[in-house]
Scaffold this motif. Structure first.
Motif, PDB file in Angstrom:
ATOM      1  N   ASN A  33       1.899  -9.300  -9.169  1.00  0.00           N
ATOM      2  CA  ASN A  33       1.319 -10.626  -8.967  1.00  0.00           C
ATOM      3  C   ASN A  33       1.794 -11.571 -10.048  1.00  0.00           C
ATOM      4  O   ASN A  33       2.515 -11.208 -10.948  1.00  0.00           O
ATOM      5  N   GLY A  34       1.404 -12.799  -9.931  1.00  0.00           N
ATOM      6  CA  GLY A  34       1.900 -13.875 -10.770  1.00  0.00           C
ATOM      7  C   GLY A  34       2.353 -14.975  -9.835  1.00  0.00           C
ATOM      8  O   GLY A  34       1.916 -15.044  -8.686  1.00  0.00           O
ATOM      9  N   SER A  35       3.282 -15.806 -10.255  1.00  0.00           N
ATOM     10  CA  SER A  35       3.760 -16.860  -9.359  1.00  0.00           C
ATOM     11  C   SER A  35       4.566 -16.280  -8.204  1.00  0.00           C
ATOM     12  O   SER A  35       4.593 -16.826  -7.115  1.00  0.00           O
ATOM     13  N   THR A  36       5.231 -15.146  -8.433  1.00  0.00           N
ATOM     14  CA  THR A  36       5.931 -14.423  -7.373  1.00  0.00           C
ATOM     15  C   THR A  36       5.169 -13.130  -7.121  1.00  0.00           C
ATOM     16  O   THR A  36       4.920 -12.368  -8.046  1.00  0.00           O
ATOM     17  N   LYS A  37       4.806 -12.897  -5.873  1.00  0.00           N
ATOM     18  CA  LYS A  37       4.033 -11.701  -5.529  1.00  0.00           C
ATOM     19  C   LYS A  37       4.891 -10.762  -4.690  1.00  0.00           C
ATOM     20  O   LYS A  37       5.751 -11.195  -3.939  1.00  0.00           O
ATOM     21  N   GLU A  38       4.621  -9.455  -4.827  1.00  0.00           N
ATOM     22  CA  GLU A  38       5.308  -8.444  -4.033  1.00  0.00           C
ATOM     23  C   GLU A  38       4.279  -7.615  -3.288  1.00  0.00           C
ATOM     24  O   GLU A  38       3.241  -7.245  -3.851  1.00  0.00           O
ATOM     25  N   PHE A  39       4.583  -7.317  -2.027  1.00  0.00           N
ATOM     26  CA  PHE A  39       3.674  -6.578  -1.165  1.00  0.00           C
ATOM     27  C   PHE A  39       4.403  -5.440  -0.469  1.00  0.00           C
ATOM     28  O   PHE A  39       5.547  -5.603  -0.048  1.00  0.00           O
ATOM     29  N   VAL A  40       3.717  -4.303  -0.336  1.00  0.00           N
ATOM     30  CA  VAL A  40       4.229  -3.211   0.494  1.00  0.00           C
ATOM     31  C   VAL A  40       3.358  -3.131   1.743  1.00  0.00           C
ATOM     32  O   VAL A  40       2.156  -3.370   1.701  1.00  0.00           O
ATOM     33  N   LYS A  41       4.018  -2.794   2.862  1.00  0.00           N
ATOM     34  CA  LYS A  41       3.354  -2.801   4.165  1.00  0.00           C
ATOM     35  C   LYS A  41       2.577  -1.516   4.407  1.00  0.00           C
ATOM     36  O   LYS A  41       3.013  -0.426   4.052  1.00  0.00           O
ATOM     37  N   CYS A  42       1.438  -1.667   5.059  1.00  0.00           N
ATOM     38  CA  CYS A  42       0.611  -0.539   5.478  1.00  0.00           C
ATOM     39  C   CYS A  42       0.554  -0.558   7.009  1.00  0.00           C
ATOM     40  O   CYS A  42       0.442  -1.616   7.607  1.00  0.00           O
ATOM     41  N   GLN A  43       0.629   0.613   7.604  1.00  0.00           N
ATOM     42  CA  GLN A  43       0.517   0.696   9.055  1.00  0.00           C
ATOM     43  C   GLN A  43      -0.204   1.974   9.440  1.00  0.00           C
ATOM     44  O   GLN A  43      -0.200   2.938   8.679  1.00  0.00           O
ATOM     45  N   THR A  44      -0.811   1.956  10.603  1.00  0.00           N
ATOM     46  CA  THR A  44      -1.486   3.147  11.092  1.00  0.00           C
ATOM     47  C   THR A  44      -0.490   4.301  11.131  1.00  0.00           C
ATOM     48  O   THR A  44       0.636   4.133  11.609  1.00  0.00           O
ATOM     49  N   PHE A  45      -0.902   5.455  10.626  1.00  0.00           N
ATOM     50  CA  PHE A  45      -0.034   6.634  10.601  1.00  0.00           C
ATOM     51  C   PHE A  45       0.363   7.044  12.010  1.00  0.00           C
ATOM     52  O   PHE A  45      -0.454   7.035  12.926  1.00  0.00           O
ATOM     53  N   LYS A  46       1.637   7.388  12.155  1.00  0.00           N
ATOM     54  CA  LYS A  46       2.168   7.931  13.412  1.00  0.00           C
ATOM     55  C   LYS A  46       2.985   9.166  13.059  1.00  0.00           C
ATOM     56  O   LYS A  46       3.680   9.186  12.044  1.00  0.00           O
ATOM     57  N   PRO A  47       2.939  10.210  13.879  1.00  0.00           N
ATOM     58  CA  PRO A  47       3.715  11.429  13.584  1.00  0.00           C
ATOM     59  C   PRO A  47       5.206  11.156  13.376  1.00  0.00           C
ATOM     60  O   PRO A  47       5.852  11.855  12.594  1.00  0.00           O
ATOM     61  N   VAL A  48       5.735  10.128  14.010  1.00  0.00           N
ATOM     62  CA  VAL A  48       7.158   9.804  13.843  1.00  0.00           C
ATOM     63  C   VAL A  48       7.499   9.463  12.386  1.00  0.00           C
ATOM     64  O   VAL A  48       8.650   9.602  11.976  1.00  0.00           O
ATOM     65  N   HIS A  49       6.511   9.060  11.596  1.00  0.00           N
ATOM     66  CA  HIS A  49       6.753   8.753  10.190  1.00  0.00           C
ATOM     67  C   HIS A  49       7.202   9.982   9.395  1.00  0.00           C
ATOM     68  O   HIS A  49       7.785   9.848   8.337  1.00  0.00           O
ATOM     69  N   LYS A  50       6.909  11.162   9.903  1.00  0.00           N
ATOM     70  CA  LYS A  50       7.265  12.390   9.194  1.00  0.00           C
ATOM     71  C   LYS A  50       8.679  12.881   9.521  1.00  0.00           C
ATOM     72  O   LYS A  50       9.149  13.833   8.929  1.00  0.00           O
ATOM     73  N   ILE A  51       9.361  12.226  10.462  1.00  0.00           N
ATOM     74  CA  ILE A  51      10.714  12.650  10.823  1.00  0.00           C
ATOM     75  C   ILE A  51      11.678  12.230   9.715  1.00  0.00           C
ATOM     76  O   ILE A  51      11.731  11.052   9.342  1.00  0.00           O
ATOM     77  N   LYS A  52      12.422  13.196   9.191  1.00  0.00           N
ATOM     78  CA  LYS A  52      13.385  12.907   8.121  1.00  0.00           C
ATOM     79  C   LYS A  52      14.457  11.959   8.634  1.00  0.00           C
ATOM     80  O   LYS A  52      14.827  11.996   9.800  1.00  0.00           O
ATOM     81  N   HIS A  53      14.948  11.128   7.755  1.00  0.00           N
ATOM     82  CA  HIS A  53      16.024  10.165   8.022  1.00  0.00           C
ATOM     83  C   HIS A  53      15.598   9.036   8.952  1.00  0.00           C
ATOM     84  O   HIS A  53      16.435   8.381   9.543  1.00  0.00           O
ATOM     85  N   LYS A  54      14.294   8.844   9.138  1.00  0.00           N
ATOM     86  CA  LYS A  54      13.772   7.692   9.884  1.00  0.00           C
ATOM     87  C   LYS A  54      12.877   6.900   8.929  1.00  0.00           C
ATOM     88  O   LYS A  54      12.185   7.471   8.106  1.00  0.00           O
TER      89      LYS A  54
END
Length: 140
Positions: A33-54
């Motif tokens: 935070n500060g004058s420039t802020k950085e955010f990481v995205k959150c999303q509902t977990f899906k099994p496809v998230h566990k596939i390597k190289h995706k």
């Protein structure tokens, strides 16, 4: 004004103004935070998230737990990239309602997982963010 660890709901014009991130609000954790802020995205977990190289390749998998986070479902926190907002005031009315932030332990895990050489920072065009999020305003 929001701070590190806070979680907001907003629309992000990435990769374009008509993408899913722009059309539908998602949760984001503020990691800088500060004058420039950085955010990481959150999303509902899906099994496809566990596939390597995706994507996401690096992520934190977090169960819903009001003691740790504001998520109502199992969630994937993307640690491959951060969205950088400059010239925009992210107001308190964008904070999540059940809990405004993630706990210190989860925040430290996120910071550790984003500390890698392939981590990207995507600058977001301020005017596009303001057009998508009417409760934000330009800074300065």
């Amino acid at each position: 004004m929001i701070e590190c660890k806070d979680v907001v709901r907003m629309r992000v014009p990435f990769p374009s103004i008509s993408s899913n991130l722009a059309v539908q609000a998602h949760m984001y954790v503020c990691i800088e935070n500060g004058s420039t802020k950085e955010f990481v995205k959150c999303q509902t977990f899906k099994p496809v998230h566990k596939i390597k190289h995706k994507y996401p390749l690096r992520f934190v998998e977090e169960e819903a737990n009001i003691q740790r986070n504001p998520f109502s479902k199992k969630t994937t926190i993307d640690c491959d990239k951060a969205f950088v907002l400059d010239g925009v005031v992210v107001g308190l009315d964008l904070l999540t309602t059940s809990r405004r932030d993630v706990c210190e332990d989860l925040f430290n895990i996120i910071k550790s997982e984003t500390n890698h050489s392939q981590f990207r920072k995507e600058q977001v065009e301020p005017n596009e963010v303001l057009n998508l999020n009417t409760r934000m305003q330009a800074s300065g």
